[in-house]
Scaffold this active site. Structure first.
Site, PDB file in Angstrom:
ATOM      1  N   TYR A  86       8.369   4.403  13.881  1.00  0.00           N
ATOM      2  CA  TYR A  86       7.006   3.936  13.984  1.00  0.00           C
ATOM      3  C   TYR A  86       6.144   5.089  14.471  1.00  0.00           C
ATOM      4  O   TYR A  86       5.453   5.460  13.977  1.00  0.00           O
ATOM      5  CB  TYR A  86       6.983   2.776  15.167  1.00  0.00           C
ATOM      6  CG  TYR A  86       5.646   2.204  15.275  1.00  0.00           C
ATOM      7  CD1 TYR A  86       5.121   1.558  14.062  1.00  0.00           C
ATOM      8  CD2 TYR A  86       5.094   2.137  16.583  1.00  0.00           C
ATOM      9  CE1 TYR A  86       3.848   1.067  14.133  1.00  0.00           C
ATOM     10  CE2 TYR A  86       3.973   1.508  16.790  1.00  0.00           C
ATOM     11  CZ  TYR A  86       3.040   1.065  15.546  1.00  0.00           C
ATOM     12  OH  TYR A  86       1.853   0.522  15.733  1.00  0.00           O
TER      13      TYR A  86
ATOM     14  N   THR B 142      -2.379  -5.128  22.251  1.00  0.00           N
ATOM     15  CA  THR B 142      -3.213  -6.061  22.129  1.00  0.00           C
ATOM     16  C   THR B 142      -2.884  -7.484  21.711  1.00  0.00           C
ATOM     17  O   THR B 142      -1.593  -7.622  21.207  1.00  0.00           O
ATOM     18  CB  THR B 142      -4.366  -5.774  20.885  1.00  0.00           C
ATOM     19  OG1 THR B 142      -4.648  -4.573  21.061  1.00  0.00           O
ATOM     20  CG2 THR B 142      -5.391  -6.715  20.517  1.00  0.00           C
TER      21      THR B 142
ATOM     22  N   VAL C 129       0.682  -1.229  -0.194  1.00  0.00           N
ATOM     23  CA  VAL C 129       0.051   0.058   0.122  1.00  0.00           C
ATOM     24  C   VAL C 129       0.935   1.282   0.047  1.00  0.00           C
ATOM     25  O   VAL C 129       0.292   2.323  -0.214  1.00  0.00           O
ATOM     26  CB  VAL C 129      -1.093  -0.024   1.340  1.00  0.00           C
ATOM     27  CG1 VAL C 129      -1.903  -0.994   1.244  1.00  0.00           C
ATOM     28  CG2 VAL C 129      -0.405   0.053   2.562  1.00  0.00           C
TER      29      VAL C 129
END
Ligand code: UDP
Length: 312
Positions: A145, A175, A57
């Site tokens: 990041y 998570t 992408v």
């Protein structure tokens, strides 16, 4: 709805694909498979509501037909990955977000950015509310990041303000759950696989740094609730149940019955000392609340890793 999910073969992306397909949406998963894994979506192949496109992408994204939503999850969220692949990390956060926003604008689709608690850096405010601007070192190892995600948020707001694109920003806190990559270097796959092999768990530094762990099913429900809301401002999603990494390692040894104990290894540079989401906004605006407790979620995750490690 017809929804594109970038990073759709990744850990959270693939769970999101499952959730949306099960609720009758048409889902296109896009992934370059650098860290995504086709196994995560293999069970969806052949389902008429699901399509997979292998694509990076950071390059122009072409999707045929209408889209109601673009959910941009493509990312390299493991600290080990972003140290090893710093340029790709920056590119997918910055260029990938730009391309995904351009696609959303062209299709008149709602855009959702998967942002991160890392925008708060090594936070000086605890717990972290969305109003906190963060404490980030732009040239540190995590800068690739953190800054790419901060740029991504700025770009998302610019498309909203300048082009009128309907946008959402979710700041995802730690998570965990099934489909995390065994070797991605993050604390859950690392410690769980060590425990299942009967090895001592590697705790970085003094283990007094804290994290708050959210089970993936809770997170996915929150992300979808945010997508269907009207909230343009960033929303934290995570579980406020905070533990030191040492406590966390002890719980994993207890749940796996691992007798090999814990070893303290060199601390990671710029490892945030504490992290816990303030989820007042998600509670109030989305009526969202994490439901899966740490021991319950870890038990399910351990079972999944056990099965994975047993495979030839
Ligand atoms: N950590 C650890 N042992 C490991 C892997 C990670 O003690 O084998 C620590 C790491 O230093 C950090 C915390 O666990 O303090 C969470 O690390 P993770 O890579 O999961 O993600 P982060 O929250 O730092 O982005």
């Amino acid at each position: 709805m017809r929804i594109l999910i970038t990073g759709g073969a990744g850990f959270i992306g693939s769970h999101l694909c499952d959730y949306l397909v099960a609720r009758g949406h048409d889902v296109i998963a896009m992934d370059n498979l650098i860290t995504g894994n086709p196994d995560n979506i293999a069970h969806l192949i052949g389902n008429p509501r699901f399509r997979f496109i292998q694509h990076d992408v950071t390059n122009y994204i072409y999707v045929e037909g209408p889209l109601d939503a673009v959910m941009h999850l493509a990312s390299l969220p493991s600290p080990v990955d972003y140290v090893n692949l710093p340029i790709q990390t920056l590119k997918v956060g910055a260029l990938g977000t730009h391309k995904a926003l351009g696609l959303a604008k062209a299709k008149g689709a709602t855009f959702l950015l998967a942002s991160t608690s890392e925008v708060y850096g090594d936070p000086l405010v605890h717990p972290q509310p969305e109003e906190y601007w963060g404490n980030v070192n732009p040239i540190g190892l995590r800068g690739v990041y953190d800054e790419s995600k901060r740029f991504a948020e700025a770009m998302t707001m610019a498309y909203h303000r300048y082009h009128g694109v309907d946008t959402r920003i979710v700041r995802i806190f730690n998570t965990y759950g099934p489909r995390m990559r065994l070797n991605d270097g993050r604390v859950v796959p690392s410690l769980v696989s060590q425990a299942l092999r009967g090895e001592p768990l590697t705790v970085h530094g003094d283990g007094m740094q804290t994290r708050s762990f959210c089970y993936v099913s809770d997170l996915v429900e929150g992300i979808v609730a945010l997508l269907f809301s009207k909230e343009v401002n960033p929303v934290n999603l995570g579980n406020p149940d905070e533990h030191t990494i040492l406590e966390f390692a002890q719980i994993i040894n207890e749940l796996t019955g691992n007798k090999a104990g814990i070893v303290f290894t060199e601390g990671r540079p710029e490892d945030p000392r504490q992290r816990r989401p303030d989820i007042t906004r998600a509670r109030t605006l989305l009526g969202w609340e994490p439901k899966v407790g740490l021991r319950e979620g870890l038990t399910q995750t351990i079972a999944w890793f056990k099965e994975r490690l047993a495979r030839p």
